[in-house]
Design an enzyme around this catalytic site. Structure first.
Site, mmCIF file in Angstrom:
data_model
loop_
_atom_site.group_PDB
_atom_site.id
_atom_site.type_symbol
_atom_site.label_atom_id
_atom_site.label_comp_id
_atom_site.label_asym_id
_atom_site.label_seq_id
_atom_site.Cartn_x
_atom_site.Cartn_y
_atom_site.Cartn_z
ATOM 1 N N ASP A 108 40.228 53.784 -31.170
ATOM 2 C CA ASP A 108 40.285 54.908 -30.236
ATOM 3 C C ASP A 108 41.277 54.548 -29.122
ATOM 4 O O ASP A 108 42.478 54.743 -29.277
ATOM 5 C CB ASP A 108 38.853 55.137 -29.730
ATOM 6 C CG ASP A 108 38.700 56.378 -28.876
ATOM 7 O OD1 ASP A 108 39.636 56.724 -28.147
ATOM 8 O OD2 ASP A 108 37.637 57.011 -28.912
ATOM 9 N N ASP A 164 28.649 56.275 -35.741
ATOM 10 C CA ASP A 164 27.422 56.820 -35.168
ATOM 11 C C ASP A 164 27.647 57.572 -33.871
ATOM 12 O O ASP A 164 28.655 57.390 -33.190
ATOM 13 C CB ASP A 164 26.428 55.698 -34.883
ATOM 14 C CG ASP A 164 26.836 54.887 -33.652
ATOM 15 O OD1 ASP A 164 27.986 54.432 -33.601
ATOM 16 O OD2 ASP A 164 26.011 54.740 -32.730
#
Ligand code: IMP
Length: 179
Positions: A108, A164
């Site tokens: 990210d 998740d």
């Protein structure tokens, strides 16, 4: 076939990338690794928890002799520029002189990967490359030379295939994105 949305911790996620597309991307990465590491015995360093599905599927496609180690990255408050320090836990193997391939579910901002690569390089491996299933190029804040990139995605929060949302969602075969 249209699939239903899923709800995790009362947050709604909508189908995003189907299993077939993920599988195709994993196979492409595996084919490149098989070529690039022919005749070598790389050590794959899979980052838990998120990479467990990617690591399993990727390794099943590999034909080179290889080893795999599972590590964790622990974050704790510190004085680095991001306000936290990330430490590698669980790497028992002697990595000096080895060809390493870090397996990650998603890159990210790249903070985690940058810290991990610095610590791995300090252990004097012969080489270190990264294979990530997903990357969000818009979010990347560091110049990381990520050789193997499965799929580039926009700045959406995704779950499924090992990823998740606050502990939930890792079990789905497909990827979902937050609505
Ligand atoms: P980075 O340090 O900003 O690159 O963050 C990497 C870590 O953040 C990943 O290993 C994931 O644990 C988590 N992460 C970032 N984006 C997502 C996402 O869209 N879904 C689930 N986890 C994410």
């Amino acid at each position: 076939m249209s699939q239903a949305n899923i709800s995790l911790h009362n947050k709604e996620f909508t189908p995003y990338l189907p299993e077939a597309q993920i599988t195709a991307a994993v196979r492409e990465v595996a084919a490149r690794i098989n070529q690039d590491y022919a005749g070598q015995t790389p050590l794959f360093v899979a980052v838990l928890n998120g990479s467990f599905m990617f690591a399993a599927d990727l390794l099943k496609e590999l034909t080179v002799a290889c080893e795999v180690a599972f590590i964790r990255v622990a974050s704790y408050a510190g004085t680095s520029s991001t306000g936290e320090i990330k430490e590698i836990l669980g790497l028992q193997e002697d990595v000096a002189g080895r060809h390493l391939v870090v397996l990650e579910d998603i890159v990210d901002t790249g903070h985690t990967m940058k810290a991990m690569l610095e610590q791995l390089h300090a252990k004097q491996p012969a080489s270190v490359e990264v294979a990530t299933l997903l990357i969000k190029p818009e979010c990347l804040q560091h110049e990381l030379n990520i050789k193997y990139q499965g799929l580039s995605i926009p700045n959406d929060f995704v779950v499924g295939y090992g990823l998740d949302y606050d502990g939930l969602g890792r079990n789905y075969r497909d990827l979902y994105r937050a609505v």
